[in-house]
Design a protein around this motif. Structure first.
Motif, short mmCIF file in Angstrom:
data_model
loop_
_atom_site.label_atom_id
_atom_site.label_comp_id
_atom_site.label_asym_id
_atom_site.label_seq_id
_atom_site.Cartn_x
_atom_site.Cartn_y
_atom_site.Cartn_z
N ASN A 50 0.80 -1.22 0.00
CA ASN A 50 0.00 0.00 0.00
C ASN A 50 0.84 1.27 0.00
O ASN A 50 0.35 2.33 0.40
CB ASN A 50 -0.94 0.01 1.22
N ARG A 51 2.06 1.18 -0.46
CA ARG A 51 2.88 2.39 -0.57
C ARG A 51 2.24 3.34 -1.57
O ARG A 51 1.80 2.93 -2.65
CB ARG A 51 4.28 2.02 -1.05
N PRO A 52 2.16 4.62 -1.25
CA PRO A 52 1.51 5.58 -2.17
C PRO A 52 2.15 5.63 -3.54
O PRO A 52 1.45 5.72 -4.54
CB PRO A 52 1.65 6.92 -1.44
N ARG A 97 0.20 4.81 -6.97
CA ARG A 97 0.14 5.82 -8.01
C ARG A 97 0.57 5.24 -9.35
O ARG A 97 -0.07 5.47 -10.38
CB ARG A 97 1.04 7.01 -7.62
N GLU A 98 1.64 4.43 -9.36
CA GLU A 98 2.11 3.80 -10.59
C GLU A 98 1.08 2.81 -11.12
O GLU A 98 0.83 2.76 -12.34
CB GLU A 98 3.44 3.07 -10.34
N LEU A 99 0.47 2.03 -10.25
CA LEU A 99 -0.56 1.08 -10.68
C LEU A 99 -1.76 1.80 -11.28
O LEU A 99 -2.34 1.36 -12.28
CB LEU A 99 -1.00 0.20 -9.52
N ALA A 100 -2.17 2.91 -10.65
CA ALA A 100 -3.30 3.67 -11.18
C ALA A 100 -2.97 4.25 -12.55
O ALA A 100 -3.82 4.28 -13.44
CB ALA A 100 -3.69 4.77 -10.21
N LEU A 114 -6.44 11.83 -5.79
CA LEU A 114 -7.34 12.62 -4.94
C LEU A 114 -6.89 14.07 -4.94
O LEU A 114 -5.70 14.38 -4.92
CB LEU A 114 -7.33 12.08 -3.51
N SER A 115 -7.88 14.95 -4.96
CA SER A 115 -7.58 16.38 -4.89
C SER A 115 -8.44 16.99 -3.78
O SER A 115 -9.46 16.43 -3.40
CB SER A 115 -7.86 17.05 -6.23
N PRO A 116 -8.05 18.14 -3.28
CA PRO A 116 -8.81 18.77 -2.18
C PRO A 116 -10.25 19.09 -2.58
O PRO A 116 -11.14 19.13 -1.74
CB PRO A 116 -8.03 20.03 -1.87
#
Length: 130
Positions: free
Chosen positions: A59-61, A65-68, A80-82
């Protein structure tokens, strides 16, 4: 009489000795079971620690991110954004229904008609006639 007392005392001592050895063996067996359980608990805790470490690794970010990014065509995942977060007061919750509105409508009961029906019932046949 004395001989009988000595024989009975000897028999009692032998019976108590047998009981003590029997209890000792049962205690040793239970202690062995406890050791086995403690060993199993230690192994399960070690396995749980390994699984938690693997979960943290997977679950490393940066990995996610690479998988997404690799699977964007199939999944369409965005970071995700604010702007995607909101406040609770912005959510339109449905109104709770009035508990009385859930009850079926009450029908009027004619109490006098019910009493007349009870009076018109035939008397019980179990009564003894005199």
């Amino acid at each position: 009489m004395r001989t009988l007392l000595f024989v009975m005392s000897t028999m009692i001592v032998m019976a108590l000795g047998y009981w003590a050895y029997h209890e000792n063996y049962k205690t040793q067996a239970v202690l062995d079971d406890v050791e086995d359980l403690q060993r199993d608990i230690g192994a399960k805790r070690e396995r749980l620690a390994v699984l938690r470490a693997e979960w943290a690794y997977l679950n490393r970010p940066d990995r996610l991110r690479e998988l997404a990014a690799m699977n964007f065509d199939r999944l369409g995942l965005f970071p995700l954004s604010p702007e995607q977060f909101g406040k609770v007061d912005q959510i339109a919750f449905p109104e709770e229904p009035d508990p009385l509105s859930l009850l079926p409508p009450a029908e009027a009961i004619d109490v006098q008609a019910a009493l007349d029906m009870i009076e018109d019932l035939p008397a019980s046949t179990d009564e003894t006639q005199e």
